[in-house]
Design an enzyme around this catalytic site. Structure first.
Site, PDB file in Angstrom:
ATOM      1  N   HIS A 182      -4.200 -41.469  12.016  1.00  0.00           N
ATOM      2  CA  HIS A 182      -4.941 -40.809  10.934  1.00  0.00           C
ATOM      3  C   HIS A 182      -6.285 -40.304  11.483  1.00  0.00           C
ATOM      4  O   HIS A 182      -6.761 -40.802  12.516  1.00  0.00           O
ATOM      5  CB  HIS A 182      -5.155 -41.841   9.806  1.00  0.00           C
ATOM      6  CG  HIS A 182      -5.971 -41.337   8.670  1.00  0.00           C
ATOM      7  ND1 HIS A 182      -7.310 -41.618   8.538  1.00  0.00           N
ATOM      8  CD2 HIS A 182      -5.627 -40.551   7.626  1.00  0.00           C
ATOM      9  CE1 HIS A 182      -7.764 -41.027   7.451  1.00  0.00           C
ATOM     10  NE2 HIS A 182      -6.769 -40.379   6.876  1.00  0.00           N
ATOM     11  N   SER A 184      -9.190 -40.867  10.885  1.00  0.00           N
ATOM     12  CA  SER A 184     -10.263 -41.856  11.032  1.00  0.00           C
ATOM     13  C   SER A 184     -10.053 -42.758  12.249  1.00  0.00           C
ATOM     14  O   SER A 184     -10.880 -43.623  12.516  1.00  0.00           O
ATOM     15  CB  SER A 184     -10.322 -42.731   9.779  1.00  0.00           C
ATOM     16  OG  SER A 184      -9.089 -43.420   9.621  1.00  0.00           O
ATOM     17  N   LYS A 185      -8.952 -42.581  12.973  1.00  0.00           N
ATOM     18  CA  LYS A 185      -8.625 -43.508  14.055  1.00  0.00           C
ATOM     19  C   LYS A 185      -9.108 -42.996  15.419  1.00  0.00           C
ATOM     20  O   LYS A 185      -9.371 -41.811  15.592  1.00  0.00           O
ATOM     21  CB  LYS A 185      -7.107 -43.758  14.083  1.00  0.00           C
ATOM     22  CG  LYS A 185      -6.573 -44.363  12.789  1.00  0.00           C
ATOM     23  CD  LYS A 185      -7.220 -45.714  12.476  1.00  0.00           C
ATOM     24  CE  LYS A 185      -6.565 -46.411  11.288  1.00  0.00           C
ATOM     25  NZ  LYS A 185      -6.888 -45.799   9.985  1.00  0.00           N
ATOM     26  N   THR A 186      -9.181 -43.913  16.385  1.00  0.00           N
ATOM     27  CA  THR A 186      -9.733 -43.594  17.710  1.00  0.00           C
ATOM     28  C   THR A 186      -8.940 -42.477  18.385  1.00  0.00           C
ATOM     29  O   THR A 186      -9.514 -41.591  19.011  1.00  0.00           O
ATOM     30  CB  THR A 186      -9.717 -44.867  18.588  1.00  0.00           C
ATOM     31  OG1 THR A 186     -10.365 -45.912  17.855  1.00  0.00           O
ATOM     32  CG2 THR A 186     -10.448 -44.649  19.902  1.00  0.00           C
TER      33      THR A 186
END
Ligand SMILES: Cc1ncc(COP(=O)(O)O)c(C=O)c1O
Length: 259
Positions: A182, A184-186
């Site tokens: 997603h 928002s992920k690294t």
């Protein structure tokens, strides 16, 4: 006083990401429709040191698929930590199972093995261990429980790419592990997820279930059961491959922001 904000997360897109996605848009069709998936899945398996990976539309779908491939159904209990994102638990309900909430450990904020052991019943079919905010649970104790009681662990590494425990990467501890890509992920593919496992039978079962119940290799659209349609697009796989090439930088930046 300043209102300057430091985002805890956000994509880091380089020219390579743009080029790979543009190339997928132009070329990954017909007989080449799977080229970027193959490269991304292979590269991710090598990064984790596991045998099999499947690129998926989300981590939620990966958890659903993992539970279904393990045979979780009505009447089964699945132990989940009581602090996590709802996606760790909701797929248990999709399958008619019952979520049983375990305490988390005050030190690492991940599922507490002693709490898990106290909640085990003859109906327990799986444990979901979440690596919350990239923190790692007590894997020695959890794996010991899993072996002693013969209950599989799904490792929810949605937030944990780049974390390590005893120098092994997050995503290499559960019988099956899952990641989120997603925004928002690294590592991001916009939306996306991945399932990883060393268990070849489980991998093959997951491949059938994520393709509307089509046996692997089927060319005549003979679906043998009603299942799911869980696939990532080539453009997302291309973005994921480019992100994976700079994963050490992405993780280092995350640690820098945390610091
Ligand atoms: C711990 C955890 N599990 C599962 C998920 C679900 O991931 P996705 O949004 O890719 O479905 C997330 C996403 O935020 C998460 O943080």
């Amino acid at each position: 006083m300043t209102d300057a904000r430091i985002p805890v997360s956000g994509p880091w897109i380089t020219e390579r990401e743009v080029q790979y996605v543009a190339d997928a848009t132009r070329s990954a069709w017909y007989s080449k429709h799977h080229v970027y998936h193959d490269k991304f899945e292979r590269a991710f398996a090598e990064y984790l040191g596991v045998k099999h990976t499947i690129a998926l539309p989300s981590c939620t779908s990966a958890i659903h698929l993992a539970l279904a491939a393990l045979g979780v159904g009505a009447g089964d209990e699945v132990i989940v930590p009581d602090v996590t994102w709802i996606a760790s638990a909701a797929p248990v309900t999709y399958l008619g199972g019952t979520t049983v909430f375990a305490d988390i450990d005050a030190l690492n904020w991940c599922i507490d093995p002693a709490s898990v052991e106290a909640l085990l019943t003859p109906r327990t079919r799986a444990i979901i261990a979440v690596e919350l905010y990239g923190s790692m649970p007590d894997w020695d104790a959890l794996r010991d429980l899993s072996v002693r009681y013969e209950i599989p662990i799904i490792e929810d590494a949605a937030e944990a790419i780049g974390s390590r425990y005893r120098n092994r990467p997050a995503g290499s501890f559960g019988q099956v592990s899952v990641f989120s890509f997603h925004g928002s992920k690294t590592l991001t593919t916009g939306e996306g997820g991945l399932l990883a496992t060393d268990d070849t039978a489980l991998f093959q079962r997951a491949q059938v279930l994520r393709d509307h119940g089509r046996p692997m290799g089927d060319r005549y659209f003979r679906n043998t059961e009603v299942a799911f349609k869980y696939k990532m697009s080539s453009m997302q796989a291309a973005l994921g491959l480019a992100q994976l090439k700079q994963i050490d930088k992405l993780v280092a930046r995350k640690r820098e922001i945390f610091g």
